[in-house]
Design a protein around this motif. Structure first.
Motif, PDB file in Angstrom:
ATOM      1  N   ALA A 152       8.044   4.468   7.015  1.00 59.63           N
ATOM      2  CA  ALA A 152       7.165   3.524   6.343  1.00 59.63           C
ATOM      3  C   ALA A 152       6.470   2.664   7.399  1.00 59.63           C
ATOM      4  N   MET A 153       5.783   1.615   6.954  1.00 55.61           N
ATOM      5  CA  MET A 153       4.979   0.821   7.877  1.00 55.61           C
ATOM      6  C   MET A 153       4.850  -0.616   7.395  1.00 55.61           C
ATOM      7  N   VAL A 154       4.790  -1.544   8.356  1.00 55.21           N
ATOM      8  CA  VAL A 154       4.415  -2.923   8.076  1.00 55.21           C
ATOM      9  C   VAL A 154       3.346  -3.345   9.076  1.00 55.21           C
ATOM     10  N   ASP A 183       6.098   1.969   1.477  1.00 52.23           N
ATOM     11  CA  ASP A 183       7.454   2.423   1.155  1.00 52.23           C
ATOM     12  C   ASP A 183       7.803   3.721   1.871  1.00 52.23           C
ATOM     13  N   HIS A 184       6.788   4.454   2.314  1.00 51.34           N
ATOM     14  CA  HIS A 184       6.952   5.725   3.020  1.00 51.34           C
ATOM     15  C   HIS A 184       5.572   6.129   3.512  1.00 51.34           C
ATOM     16  N   GLY A 222       0.817  -8.194  -4.138  1.00 53.44           N
ATOM     17  CA  GLY A 222       0.081  -7.158  -4.853  1.00 53.44           C
ATOM     18  C   GLY A 222       0.524  -5.765  -4.443  1.00 53.44           C
ATOM     19  N   TYR A 223       0.130  -4.795  -5.242  1.00 55.40           N
ATOM     20  CA  TYR A 223       0.532  -3.406  -4.984  1.00 55.40           C
ATOM     21  C   TYR A 223      -0.528  -2.467  -5.535  1.00 55.40           C
ATOM     22  N   THR A 224      -0.746  -1.353  -4.826  1.00 54.99           N
ATOM     23  CA  THR A 224      -1.581  -0.277  -5.360  1.00 54.99           C
ATOM     24  C   THR A 224      -1.044   1.081  -4.935  1.00 54.99           C
ATOM     25  N   SER A 225      -1.192   2.051  -5.824  1.00 52.74           N
ATOM     26  CA  SER A 225      -0.724   3.413  -5.564  1.00 52.74           C
ATOM     27  C   SER A 225      -1.851   4.340  -5.123  1.00 52.74           C
ATOM     28  N   LEU A 234       0.862  -1.179   0.000  1.00 52.74           N
ATOM     29  CA  LEU A 234       0.000   0.000   0.000  1.00 52.74           C
ATOM     30  C   LEU A 234       0.895   1.224   0.000  1.00 52.74           C
ATOM     31  N   ASP A 235       1.149   1.727  -1.187  1.00 54.88           N
ATOM     32  CA  ASP A 235       2.054   2.866  -1.324  1.00 54.88           C
ATOM     33  C   ASP A 235       1.594   4.017  -0.436  1.00 54.88           C
ATOM     34  N   ALA A 236       2.512   4.526   0.394  1.00 55.04           N
ATOM     35  CA  ALA A 236       2.275   5.703   1.245  1.00 55.04           C
ATOM     36  C   ALA A 236       1.396   5.427   2.461  1.00 55.04           C
ATOM     37  N   LEU A 237       1.163   4.155   2.796  1.00 54.19           N
ATOM     38  CA  LEU A 237       0.444   3.866   4.039  1.00 54.19           C
ATOM     39  C   LEU A 237       1.270   4.418   5.197  1.00 54.19           C
TER      40      LEU A 237
END
Length: 327
Positions: free
Chosen positions: A264-266, A252-253, A204-207, A8-11
């Motif tokens: 960033a976060m996990v 990623d940030h 998977g990935y989403t922006s 999740l880009d920018a989570l």
């Protein structure tokens, strides 16, 4: 069983409230360190290759040039001319214009880049499905709805170096709807990978969250609502997990007030998934540890039997391609 990784880009860890967003926090979550680019802030272009390889940008080679990812011959030509002839500020404006007006997607490096440059990835030797991972494109000739929407945003999302966060939108709420469609599609595709039972790893990935965040300084409620909706979408994915499946969320940030933040976060359905991740460079090792230490052999949903041999087949195909000079 399957390990699902959803990028999740920018989570942003500061914007995830476990009470309000239980599916974004999952059972264990933590903030992690990220890496700044030459532009002074984290870069999607550089960081997803770092996440899948564990290597820093200078090591994997996918780096920004003057804050712009020059991903094709036109942009590389523009970069070369700019480096020799133009002031830095004007270079950034040329890069912004090119990326806004040429339909260029800066995140389309083919997956073959990694083998050609002897760069290991978390997918090597695995029964893995990738869905839209930036700079790891398994089929450069195809694109899904997220790619199509992103390339055709027009004045809904324009680069402007003078704007907060470097972007403006002519219609933020219309833009929001397109971004959430992107997010929904990618989560749905990730769910299909999980439900197919064919893979030990689905990545998977989403922006969508990133794009909304870049214009939400004009209308903060947009970013708040995007987190609420993302939590619901991830909840649907979470509900598909079997008893032995696991889910890991990765960003990623962060992004606040229209600008990338330096954290960033996990988050994971098990504490063991996130316990040893302190940085974006540690995500690959954590995924591999989970796959190596716990059984994630795919199970055929039609027969209930384990699917085996796909990784061995992949190694054979790779050897044949190397013998033929393709890799």
């Amino acid at each position: 069983m399957t390990l699902v990784v959803l990028g999740l880009d920018a989570l942003d860890p500061d914007l995830v409230d476990p009470d309000e967003h239980p599916n974004l926090a999952l059972d264990a979550s933590r903030a992690i360190d990220t890496i700044d680019s030459v532009a002074g802030e984290p870069s999607t272009h550089e960081l997803w290759p770092t996440i899948i390889t564990g290597l820093r940008p200078p090591e994997h080679g996918l780096e920004l040039a003057d804050g712009v990812a020059w991903g094709n011959p036109l942009l590389e030509f523009g970069s070369d001319v700019a480096d020799r002839a133009l002031p830095d500020g004007f270079q950034s404006r040329i890069g912004a214009w090119l990326l806004t007006n040429t339909g260029t997607d800066a995140f389309r490096t083919p997956a073959t880049y990694y083998a050609e440059n002897d760069l290991p990835t978390v997918f090597d030797g695995r029964d893995a499905l990738t869905v839209g991972v930036p700079n790891y494109v398994t089929d450069p000739d195809s694109e899904d709805r997220e790619h199509q929407l992103r390339r055709n945003l027009g004045d809904l999302f324009e680069r402007d170096p003078d704007a907060v966060g470097g972007h403006v939108s002519s219609a933020p709420r219309e833009f929001y709807e397109q971004c959430l469609e992107m997010l929904m599609i990618r989560v749905a595709r990730t769910r299909r990978g999980l439900r197919s039972g064919e893979y030990e790893l689905v990545f998977g990935y989403t922006s969508g969250l990133d794009l909304v965040g870049h214009v939400a300084y004009e209308e903060p409620r947009l970013q708040e609502r995007s987190y609420e909706e993302a939590d619901a979408f991830v909840g649907e994915l979470r509900a598909d997990l079997g008893a032995d499946d696991e889910l890991l969320l990765v960003s990623d940030h962060g992004l606040q007030d229209g600008v990338h933040t330096h954290e960033a976060m996990v988050a994971g359905t098990s504490d063991r998934l996130v316990a040893d991740i302190g940085s974006v460079t540690g995500v690959r090792a954590a995924i591999e540890a989970e796959l190596d230490e716990h059984d994630h052999t795919p199970t055929d949903p039609w027969t209930g039997s384990e699917v085996s041999g796909r990784g061995e087949q992949s190694d054979v195909v790779r050897e044949q391609l190397e013998d033929l000079g393709y890799m």
